[in-house]
Design an enzyme around this catalytic site. Structure first.
Site, PDB file in Angstrom:
ATOM      1  N   HIS A   1      -2.915   4.911  12.165  1.00 53.32           N
ATOM      2  CA  HIS A   1      -2.259   6.084  11.574  1.00 53.32           C
ATOM      3  C   HIS A   1      -2.624   7.340  12.361  1.00 53.32           C
ATOM      4  O   HIS A   1      -1.765   8.161  12.683  1.00 53.32           O
ATOM      5  CB  HIS A   1      -2.719   6.317  10.118  1.00 53.32           C
ATOM      6  CG  HIS A   1      -2.288   5.297   9.139  1.00 53.32           C
ATOM      7  ND1 HIS A   1      -3.163   4.753   8.224  1.00 53.32           N
ATOM      8  CD2 HIS A   1      -1.084   4.729   8.889  1.00 53.32           C
ATOM      9  CE1 HIS A   1      -2.519   3.899   7.454  1.00 53.32           C
ATOM     10  NE2 HIS A   1      -1.251   3.864   7.845  1.00 53.32           N
TER      11      HIS A   1
ATOM     12  N   LYS B   1       0.952   1.353  -8.238  1.00 48.56           N
ATOM     13  CA  LYS B   1       0.146   0.690  -7.221  1.00 48.56           C
ATOM     14  C   LYS B   1      -1.314   1.065  -7.411  1.00 48.56           C
ATOM     15  O   LYS B   1      -1.641   2.238  -7.578  1.00 48.56           O
ATOM     16  CB  LYS B   1       0.631   1.123  -5.832  1.00 48.56           C
ATOM     17  CG  LYS B   1       0.090   0.311  -4.704  1.00 48.56           C
ATOM     18  CD  LYS B   1       0.743   0.758  -3.402  1.00 48.56           C
ATOM     19  CE  LYS B   1       0.138   0.025  -2.233  1.00 48.56           C
ATOM     20  NZ  LYS B   1       0.697   0.493  -0.959  1.00 48.56           N
TER      21      LYS B   1
ATOM     22  N   ARG C   1       4.365  -1.302  13.877  1.00 49.65           N
ATOM     23  CA  ARG C   1       3.648  -2.328  14.615  1.00 49.65           C
ATOM     24  C   ARG C   1       4.696  -3.343  15.049  1.00 49.65           C
ATOM     25  O   ARG C   1       5.538  -3.746  14.241  1.00 49.65           O
ATOM     26  CB  ARG C   1       2.581  -2.979  13.729  1.00 49.65           C
ATOM     27  CG  ARG C   1       1.493  -1.970  13.343  1.00 49.65           C
ATOM     28  CD  ARG C   1       0.601  -2.486  12.263  1.00 49.65           C
ATOM     29  NE  ARG C   1       1.368  -2.601  11.022  1.00 49.65           N
ATOM     30  CZ  ARG C   1       0.865  -3.003   9.868  1.00 49.65           C
ATOM     31  NH1 ARG C   1      -0.385  -3.330   9.760  1.00 49.65           N
ATOM     32  NH2 ARG C   1       1.626  -3.075   8.796  1.00 49.65           N
TER      33      ARG C   1
ATOM     34  N   SER D   1      -4.411  -1.859   6.291  1.00 48.81           N
ATOM     35  CA  SER D   1      -5.387  -1.501   5.271  1.00 48.81           C
ATOM     36  C   SER D   1      -6.040  -2.743   4.685  1.00 48.81           C
ATOM     37  O   SER D   1      -7.247  -2.758   4.440  1.00 48.81           O
ATOM     38  CB  SER D   1      -4.721  -0.680   4.157  1.00 48.81           C
ATOM     39  OG  SER D   1      -4.327   0.560   4.655  1.00 48.81           O
TER      40      SER D   1
END
Length: 165
Positions: free
Chosen positions: A19, A43, A92, A130
């Protein structure tokens, strides 16, 4: 809408070196870069919104044209509310392309005036996620391992948070 202001949205829970690499690159391309930390009540986040703002601010404080804000709306609505016409997305190569393309098309339907700019992740960070770093942090006590994936400044907060859980 301005193309001088760009917005990079995400959960940044926590911010990774990937990031941060995208942030540094985007900050060179635009007059102002707003890091939009999305808040999703459904979430379960590792860090609450104020902690994420603090961590992202800490690792971007050397970039004078970057600021950090939170939002709990659609990303395109947040971008529009800032007067921006550009959304930055890091991708990615193997894992994000299809999902990001789908999101870009949906965002274009919601607001055709907002352009999405994709910045390809550097090969050093193409595999970083993450969930990967949470796994490494929970198994290894070696901060040097973590420093390969996250900015050193957030390692203490990450360690502390995993202890609490």
């Amino acid at each position: 809408m301005s193309h001088r202001i760009a917005v990079y949205t995400g959960s940044f829970d926590p911010i990774t070196s990937g990031h941060l690499h995208i942030i540094h690159r985007a900050a060179q391309l635009f007059e102002t870069l707003v890091i939009g930390i999305g808040i999703n009540a459904d979430k379960r986040a590792m860090f609450d919104s104020s902690q994420r703002v603090e961590l992202v601010t800490e690792v971007t404080n050397d970039l004078p044209n970057v600021r950090v804000e939170t939002f709990d709306t659609l990303a395109v609505d947040f971008v529009r509310s800032l007067g921006s016409g550009v959304m930055v997305r890091g991708i990615r190569p193997l894992t994000d392309t299809a999902g990001e393309f789908t999101m870009m098309m949906a965002n274009h339907q919601l607001d055709p005036a907002i352009e999405t700019v994709f910045l390809m992740a550097d090969e050093r960070f193409a595999h970083v996620s993450s969930s990967l770093l949470k796994q490494i942090a929970s198994i290894s006590d070696d901060d040097e391992h973590l420093a390969k994936f996250v900015p050193r400044a957030i390692i203490p907060a990450l360690r502390e948070r995993l202890k609490v859980r």
